[in-house]
Design a protein around this motif. Structure first.
Motif, PDB file in Angstrom:
ATOM      1  N   LYS A 234       0.806  -1.222   0.000  1.00 55.72           N
ATOM      2  CA  LYS A 234       0.000   0.000   0.000  1.00 55.72           C
ATOM      3  C   LYS A 234       0.841   1.275   0.000  1.00 55.72           C
ATOM      4  N   ILE A 235       1.901   1.310   0.835  1.00 55.81           N
ATOM      5  CA  ILE A 235       2.642   2.560   1.038  1.00 55.81           C
ATOM      6  C   ILE A 235       4.130   2.259   1.194  1.00 55.81           C
ATOM      7  N   TRP A 236       4.950   3.045   0.495  1.00 60.54           N
ATOM      8  CA  TRP A 236       6.400   3.051   0.682  1.00 60.54           C
ATOM      9  C   TRP A 236       6.738   4.374   1.364  1.00 60.54           C
ATOM     10  N   LEU A 237       7.325   4.339   2.563  1.00 60.73           N
ATOM     11  CA  LEU A 237       7.613   5.541   3.348  1.00 60.73           C
ATOM     12  C   LEU A 237       9.119   5.696   3.478  1.00 60.73           C
ATOM     13  N   ASP A 238       9.641   6.882   3.146  1.00 65.50           N
ATOM     14  CA  ASP A 238      11.085   7.077   3.114  1.00 65.50           C
ATOM     15  C   ASP A 238      11.481   8.494   3.509  1.00 65.50           C
ATOM     16  N   GLY A 239      12.789   8.751   3.483  1.00 66.63           N
ATOM     17  CA  GLY A 239      13.368  10.059   3.745  1.00 66.63           C
ATOM     18  C   GLY A 239      14.364  10.400   2.653  1.00 66.63           C
ATOM     19  N   HIS A 240      15.605  10.785   3.056  1.00 62.96           N
ATOM     20  CA  HIS A 240      16.749  11.008   2.169  1.00 62.96           C
ATOM     21  C   HIS A 240      16.649  12.308   1.377  1.00 62.96           C
ATOM     22  N   ASN A 241      15.563  12.525   0.650  1.00 60.70           N
ATOM     23  CA  ASN A 241      15.334  13.804  -0.025  1.00 60.70           C
ATOM     24  C   ASN A 241      14.768  14.762   1.022  1.00 60.70           C
ATOM     25  N   HIS A 242      15.579  15.699   1.488  1.00 63.11           N
ATOM     26  CA  HIS A 242      15.194  16.534   2.623  1.00 63.11           C
ATOM     27  C   HIS A 242      14.005  17.437   2.343  1.00 63.11           C
ATOM     28  N   ASP A 243      13.742  17.720   1.075  1.00 61.71           N
ATOM     29  CA  ASP A 243      12.605  18.581   0.718  1.00 61.71           C
ATOM     30  C   ASP A 243      11.276  17.844   0.772  1.00 61.71           C
ATOM     31  N   GLY A 244      11.316  16.513   0.845  1.00 61.04           N
ATOM     32  CA  GLY A 244      10.085  15.735   0.814  1.00 61.04           C
ATOM     33  C   GLY A 244       9.528  15.627  -0.598  1.00 61.04           C
TER      34      GLY A 244
END
Length: 294
Positions: A234-244
């Motif tokens: 259903k959902i892939w949740l991540d970070g890394h790209n600080h701008d979102g």
């Protein structure tokens, strides 16, 4: 290609009805991306020494809420083994369980400590699964294939360097990929969830979508194709790209949360789970979202 970009989605999120707001969630979790502390002077928007204060405020806020757990989506530190000694005592004040995801900066430590990073974060393994309330959560490892995530001379680093040289020569060294063994594990866990009627959210440090050479997982297209074969995903949740960022493809939500690091305010979230949707309730720089489930 079927996807919805962030700007269009924010219009949908803003249109959430009052009836939605009045419903009680089945359960809730917390999520923080890129706290990224270092004992360093600020560098542009990267306000390293403000992180401990912001993390302490987020922990205090989460402790006032009813949550199943809080996930930290990688880059807990920016660099140096000693940085963990500053943030972990703050994190331990949380009354809820933590789940940590491995980011690229988490391995910006001396070679002698690289193999110890997952244990330092209290992780049972570099990738693993757990369940609650009819959801399966997969903590996945985007540093599985990487130039930085394994000690020098290790078989895993040799495999990673060979994979990058032959398969991903144009991919940035600061990103990573998911190896064959982990790929098969994700496939098996999703197949299990399909069979059992579970919904699945996957955590990773690196985005998959929208397409981006700068920030995305090396083998993002392969992982997206894998997810699209499984109705449980259903959902892939991540970070890394600080701008979102945000996009949707084939009914799967790809949610990139904003970094806690890059703001004098803060950025973190509570995710409320309902039968037909997940609502992201942002604090500080992080915006609200409504993710309707396929």
């Amino acid at each position: 290609m079927r996807y919805t970009v962030l700007a269009a989605f924010l219009g949908l999120a803003a249109a959430a009805t009052p009836a939605m707001a009045q419903q009680r969630p089945l359960f809730s979790i917390g999520a923080i991306a890129d706290a990224q502390y270092a004992d360093e002077d600020s560098n542009g928007a990267r306000l390293y020494r403000l992180t401990p204060k912001k993390l302490a405020e987020a922990v205090a806020d989460y402790n006032r809420q009813k949550l199943e757990f809080v996930v930290q989506l990688g880059d807990f530190i920016d660099k140096d083994w000693a940085s963990y000694d500053v943030l972990l005592p703050i994190a331990r004040k949380l009354k809820h369980p933590w789940h940590f995801v491995l980011g690229n900066h988490d391995f910006s430590v001396d070679e002698a400590h690289k193999a110890e990073v997952p244990a330092r974060l209290g992780m049972p393994a570099r990738y693993y699964a757990f369940e609650t309330h009819g959801w399966m959560f997969l903590v996945t490892d985007g540093d599985d294939l990487s130039t930085f995530g394994w000690p020098e001379g290790s078989p895993q680093l040799k495999l990673s360097l060979a994979a990058r040289a032959t398969l991903y020569p144009d991919k940035p060294k600061w990103n990573g990929g998911i190896g064959a063994v982990q790929y098969r594990w994700i496939d098996a866990k999703l197949a299990e969830a399909d069979k059992r009627g579970l919904k699945v959210m996957l955590f990773n440090h690196f985005p998959l979508f929208p397409e981006s050479l700068e920030v995305n997982l090396w083998n993002a297209p392969d992982i997206m194709a894998l997810l699209e074969r499984h109705p449980s995903a259903k959902i892939w949740l991540d970070g890394h790209n600080h701008d979102g960022n945000y996009a949707q493809r084939a009914g799967i939500h790809y949610v990139n949360l904003k970094a806690m690091l890059d703001t004098e305010q803060t950025a973190y979230s509570r995710l409320d789970f309902f039968k037909d949707r997940v609502e992201v309730r942002g604090t500080g720089k992080q915006q609200d979202m409504v993710l309707k489930l396929r």
